[in-house]
Design a protein around this motif. Structure first.
Motif, mmCIF file in Angstrom:
data_model
loop_
_atom_site.group_PDB
_atom_site.id
_atom_site.type_symbol
_atom_site.label_atom_id
_atom_site.label_comp_id
_atom_site.label_asym_id
_atom_site.label_seq_id
_atom_site.Cartn_x
_atom_site.Cartn_y
_atom_site.Cartn_z
ATOM 1 N N ASN A 14 0.836 -1.199 0.000
ATOM 2 C CA ASN A 14 0.000 0.000 0.000
ATOM 3 C C ASN A 14 0.874 1.253 0.000
ATOM 4 O OD1 ASN A 14 -2.248 1.721 0.269
ATOM 5 N ND2 ASN A 14 -2.199 1.559 2.487
ATOM 6 N N ILE A 16 1.296 3.855 -3.331
ATOM 7 C CA ILE A 16 0.880 5.258 -3.216
ATOM 8 C C ILE A 16 2.052 6.193 -3.445
ATOM 9 C CG2 ILE A 16 0.028 6.995 -1.604
ATOM 10 C CD1 ILE A 16 -1.765 4.833 -0.421
ATOM 11 N N ARG A 28 3.054 6.459 -7.095
ATOM 12 C CA ARG A 28 2.081 7.078 -7.994
ATOM 13 C C ARG A 28 1.846 8.556 -7.721
ATOM 14 N NH1 ARG A 28 -2.963 3.335 -8.872
ATOM 15 N NH2 ARG A 28 -3.240 4.745 -10.623
ATOM 16 N N LEU A 29 2.359 9.078 -6.609
ATOM 17 C CA LEU A 29 2.234 10.509 -6.345
ATOM 18 C C LEU A 29 3.210 11.274 -7.228
ATOM 19 C CD1 LEU A 29 1.854 10.733 -2.471
ATOM 20 C CD2 LEU A 29 0.107 11.085 -4.203
ATOM 21 N N SER A 53 -1.886 16.192 -1.906
ATOM 22 C CA SER A 53 -1.362 14.840 -1.700
ATOM 23 C C SER A 53 -1.344 14.394 -0.243
ATOM 24 C CB SER A 53 0.054 14.748 -2.271
ATOM 25 O OG SER A 53 0.917 15.615 -1.571
ATOM 26 N N PHE A 98 -3.363 11.289 0.554
ATOM 27 C CA PHE A 98 -2.761 10.003 0.205
ATOM 28 C C PHE A 98 -1.661 9.607 1.179
ATOM 29 C CE2 PHE A 98 -4.706 11.426 -3.742
ATOM 30 C CZ PHE A 98 -5.529 10.329 -3.975
ATOM 31 N N VAL A 127 -1.164 6.084 3.576
ATOM 32 C CA VAL A 127 0.068 5.370 3.944
ATOM 33 C C VAL A 127 0.133 5.192 5.459
ATOM 34 C CG1 VAL A 127 2.583 5.513 3.964
ATOM 35 C CG2 VAL A 127 1.324 6.145 1.904
ATOM 36 N N SER A 130 -7.442 3.626 -2.493
ATOM 37 C CA SER A 130 -6.397 4.589 -2.854
ATOM 38 C C SER A 130 -6.033 4.461 -4.344
ATOM 39 C CB SER A 130 -5.168 4.409 -1.987
ATOM 40 O OG SER A 130 -4.570 3.147 -2.192
ATOM 41 N N SER A 131 -6.028 3.268 -4.865
ATOM 42 C CA SER A 131 -5.736 3.086 -6.294
ATOM 43 C C SER A 131 -6.841 3.676 -7.155
ATOM 44 C CB SER A 131 -5.554 1.605 -6.621
ATOM 45 O OG SER A 131 -4.424 1.106 -5.983
ATOM 46 N N LEU A 133 -6.424 7.467 -7.062
ATOM 47 C CA LEU A 133 -5.265 7.911 -7.835
ATOM 48 C C LEU A 133 -5.481 7.727 -9.333
ATOM 49 C CD1 LEU A 133 -2.334 6.756 -5.575
ATOM 50 C CD2 LEU A 133 -2.786 9.071 -6.342
#
Length: 119
Positions: free
Chosen positions: A29, A33, A36-37, A62, A65, A69, A112-113, A116
């Protein structure tokens, strides 16, 4: 305050399997994340409210996100503490706690996916 760790806790194969899977899922996870940020992007879609109609998507930065985490790592820590305490009462309680926390971590990855991907 020192916490008593049951001797049989770390010898139970099912508990170790669930804890290993949870640790892997929490780290997955975090890595997914973080990778991908985008630092050049200032706005992400952080909420989706289906009942709002046209304005269903809410933008944010951000930090939401980074909260995902921290949420994953927090769930992992709480899972270990609660399952250790529940193991002294009954093994099945500890297994249920580990299983539900693993499910919660998988759902955190999915949410979260999805957020994003929308951004």
């Amino acid at each position: 305050m020192q916490m008593h760790i049951p001797k049989k806790y770390f010898h139970d194969r099912l508990i170790l399997l669930l804890l290993s899977a949870s640790t892997f899922t929490a780290l997955l996870n975090a890595v997914l994340i973080i990778l991908r940020l985008d630092s050049s992007k200032s706005s992400y879609i952080v909420q989706y409210r289906a009942n709002l109609g046209i304005s269903a998507y809410k933008a944010g930065d951000s930090t939401a996100f980074w909260g995902f985490v921290l949420f994953g790592l927090f769930i992992l820590a709480i899972e270990i503490i609660l399952s250790m305490r529940a193991f002294t009462i009954r093994r099945q309680y500890a297994i249920a706690i580990c299983s539900l926390c693993l499910l919660l971590l998988v759902l955190a990855i999915i949410v979260s996916s999805a957020l994003l991907t929308l951004s």
